[in-house]
Design an enzyme around this catalytic site. Structure first.
Site, PDB file in Angstrom:
ATOM      1  N   CYS A   1      -4.886  -7.846   6.569  1.00  0.00           N
ATOM      2  CA  CYS A   1      -3.546  -7.680   7.150  1.00  0.00           C
ATOM      3  C   CYS A   1      -2.421  -7.941   6.160  1.00  0.00           C
ATOM      4  O   CYS A   1      -1.254  -7.710   6.471  1.00  0.00           O
ATOM      5  CB  CYS A   1      -3.385  -8.600   8.359  1.00  0.00           C
ATOM      6  SG  CYS A   1      -3.413 -10.364   7.953  1.00  0.00           S
ATOM      7  N   GLY A   2      -2.751  -8.433   4.958  1.00  0.00           N
ATOM      8  CA  GLY A   2      -1.708  -8.683   3.971  1.00  0.00           C
ATOM      9  C   GLY A   2      -0.686  -9.676   4.482  1.00  0.00           C
ATOM     10  O   GLY A   2      -1.015 -10.703   5.084  1.00  0.00           O
TER      11      GLY A   2
ATOM     12  N   ILE B   1      -7.883 -12.742   3.114  1.00  0.00           N
ATOM     13  CA  ILE B   1      -8.565 -13.754   2.298  1.00  0.00           C
ATOM     14  C   ILE B   1      -7.568 -14.401   1.337  1.00  0.00           C
ATOM     15  O   ILE B   1      -7.980 -15.053   0.376  1.00  0.00           O
ATOM     16  CB  ILE B   1      -9.774 -13.154   1.548  1.00  0.00           C
ATOM     17  CG1 ILE B   1      -9.458 -11.795   0.912  1.00  0.00           C
ATOM     18  CG2 ILE B   1     -10.960 -12.997   2.510  1.00  0.00           C
ATOM     19  CD1 ILE B   1      -8.702 -11.858  -0.352  1.00  0.00           C
TER      20      ILE B   1
ATOM     21  N   SER C   1       0.857  -1.174   0.000  1.00  0.00           N
ATOM     22  CA  SER C   1       0.000   0.000   0.000  1.00  0.00           C
ATOM     23  C   SER C   1       0.902   1.236   0.000  1.00  0.00           C
ATOM     24  O   SER C   1       2.118   1.121   0.132  1.00  0.00           O
ATOM     25  CB  SER C   1      -0.935   0.011   1.218  1.00  0.00           C
ATOM     26  OG  SER C   1      -0.194  -0.112   2.421  1.00  0.00           O
TER      27      SER C   1
ATOM     28  N   LEU D   1      -7.402  -4.958  15.882  1.00  0.00           N
ATOM     29  CA  LEU D   1      -7.880  -5.779  14.768  1.00  0.00           C
ATOM     30  C   LEU D   1      -7.380  -5.171  13.468  1.00  0.00           C
ATOM     31  O   LEU D   1      -7.600  -3.995  13.192  1.00  0.00           O
ATOM     32  CB  LEU D   1      -9.411  -5.835  14.758  1.00  0.00           C
ATOM     33  CG  LEU D   1     -10.054  -6.504  13.535  1.00  0.00           C
ATOM     34  CD1 LEU D   1      -9.664  -7.973  13.448  1.00  0.00           C
ATOM     35  CD2 LEU D   1     -11.579  -6.335  13.578  1.00  0.00           C
TER      36      LEU D   1
ATOM     37  N   CYS E   1      -0.932   3.063 -12.965  1.00  0.00           N
ATOM     38  CA  CYS E   1      -1.436   3.559 -11.678  1.00  0.00           C
ATOM     39  C   CYS E   1      -0.607   4.749 -11.187  1.00  0.00           C
ATOM     40  O   CYS E   1      -1.160   5.707 -10.622  1.00  0.00           O
ATOM     41  CB  CYS E   1      -1.438   2.444 -10.646  1.00  0.00           C
ATOM     42  SG  CYS E   1      -2.703   1.176 -10.949  1.00  0.00           S
TER      43      CYS E   1
ATOM     44  N   GLN F   1      -0.729 -14.979   1.693  1.00  0.00           N
ATOM     45  CA  GLN F   1      -0.471 -13.905   2.642  1.00  0.00           C
ATOM     46  C   GLN F   1      -0.517 -14.418   4.072  1.00  0.00           C
ATOM     47  O   GLN F   1       0.353 -14.091   4.891  1.00  0.00           O
ATOM     48  CB  GLN F   1      -1.491 -12.785   2.461  1.00  0.00           C
ATOM     49  CG  GLN F   1      -1.263 -11.915   1.234  1.00  0.00           C
ATOM     50  CD  GLN F   1      -2.188 -10.721   1.197  1.00  0.00           C
ATOM     51  OE1 GLN F   1      -3.277 -10.737   1.774  1.00  0.00           O
ATOM     52  NE2 GLN F   1      -1.774  -9.680   0.512  1.00  0.00           N
TER      53      GLN F   1
END
Length: 383
Positions: free
Chosen positions: A177-178, A199, A139, A173, A355, A203
């Site tokens: 969390c990558g 998910i 990120s 929390l 990007c 990771q």
């Protein structure tokens, strides 16, 4: 591929499609087969008809197929966007198809939420380890006082921790969390107990390895299935996968899990408007079912539940972050080239470059927002 090893551009075909593309490029500063870094070098005679027929999807796929090249795709994207070609580059059919899908279906339902993990984040930890810095942050870094990518990512993590006002013994929390960057940093340097969810199987595996010996619990689960109560909640680079149909349930989940005196930090890429759209190339090849939220959409989903304490935009820092990732990718690709094909390499180069140009054009933003239930004292946000 070096400039010396590339084939020579072809002679431009005398077609209607070429003339239409040239008219669209007039005044943008982008030329065809020119010598400027942002100029498009044409290697296939059907490039122009493919672009007109398929829009940005065709442009990106044609690059992956080696039909064209540009020395600096980020500069090309920046020029095209400030010239106003961003929205015009989408065909009517692709706009209609996405809006029909988004209107009729929940593209980010619990059953579909795992798609992006399998398609992108599970692609290979060896790739991301070479593209990212040692923190494995995927990120935007915070470049206010940083001189390199690693410093920028550490500064981003610390900025988030300071905004959350973490104290030893607190529970945190980490939604999305990558590879465990925030969980590890917060536990190691601020003494908090962290629950991190993702998910992505790859990771989760690496995050668990990195956080061994720390009070960190990494879980492979959807945010909607969480239970408990947490002093602080953080979500960095995950909200882009939530989808407009789920913004309300997302903030309802935050509301349900956050302690009465808790704070929540949301770090997300954002859109300048509330139109429901996605770039078809990004949607197909990078982040399936991803949607960028607008400020209004976030406000509408949170306003009945939480108070906005702070909102910071450091979108231009993502330009620099993406170019640093691109440099890492180019520098280290030879180490993993035997695991991936040339088309994957070109896919990542195109994604990172386009990007970067979009953030430089201020076409998209990067926000950190802090929410609470109503703190008793003034909230002074660190910068």
């Amino acid at each position: 591929m070096t400039s010396d090893s590339r084939p020579h551009p072809i002679a431009l075909p005398d077609t209607r499609a070429r003339r239409v593309v040239e008219r669209l490029l007039e005044g943008s500063g982008v030329g065809l087969n020119g010598s400027s870094p942002e100029d498009i070098k044409v290697y296939h005679p059907d490039l122009f008809s493919r672009i007109l027929r398929q829009g940005t999807l065709g442009l990106g796929e044609a690059y992956m197929d080696g039909w064209w090249e540009a020395e600096r795709i980020d500069k090309l994207a920046h020029r095209l966007l400030i010239h106003g070609l961003g929205e015009r580059a989408h065909t009517n059919s692709e706009r209609l198809m996405y809006r029909l899908q988004a209107g009729l279906f929940n593209l980010q339902s619990k059953a579909r939420a795992w798609i992006v993990g399998e398609a992108h984040y599970d692609m290979g930890n060896d790739l991301f380890e070479r593209m990212l810095d040692p923190t494995m942050c995927y990120s935007c870094g915070y470049w206010k006082e940083a001189s390199n990518l690693h410093e920028a990512q550490l500064a981003k993590l610390e900025l988030a921790c300071r905004k959350l006002q973490l104290r030893p013994g607190m529970t945190l929390l980490d939604i999305g969390c990558g590879w465990g960057s925030m969980a590890e940093h917060a536990a190691r340097h601020h003494g908090v107990k962290v629950t991190g969810i993702t998910i992505s199987k790859e990771q989760a595996k690496l995050a668990q390895e990195r956080c061994q010996g720390l009070p960190v619990d990494i879980q492979l689960t959807d945010y909607r299935d969480l239970e408990g109560c947490y002093d602080r909640i953080v979500s960095i680079g995950m909200f882009e996968h939530v989808g407009q149909r789920n913004y309300d349930s997302y903030f309802a989940t935050i509301d349900r899990l956050l302690a009465d005196d808790g704070t929540f930090l949301l770090h997300t890429i954002g859109a300048n408007s509330s139109h429901i759209s996605a770039d078809p190339w990004i949607n197909r090849y990078i982040f399936p079912n991803g949607v960028l939220p607008s400020m209004r959409q976030i406000a509408e989903a949170s306003e009945e539940r939480l108070i906005t304490e702070d909102w910071q935009n450091f979108g231009p820092d993502y330009d620099r972050t993406l170019l640093a990732w691109l440099d890492n990718l180019d520098t280290h690709w030879y180490q993993i080239a035997h695991h991936y094909d040339e088309r994957t390499y070109r896919m990542f180069r195109y994604y990172l470059s386009v990007c970067a140009g979009a953030f430089r054009a201020r076409n998209i933003q990067l926000w950190q927002a802090v929410f609470s239930r109503g703190l008793p004292n003034r909230y002074d946000a660190p910068r």
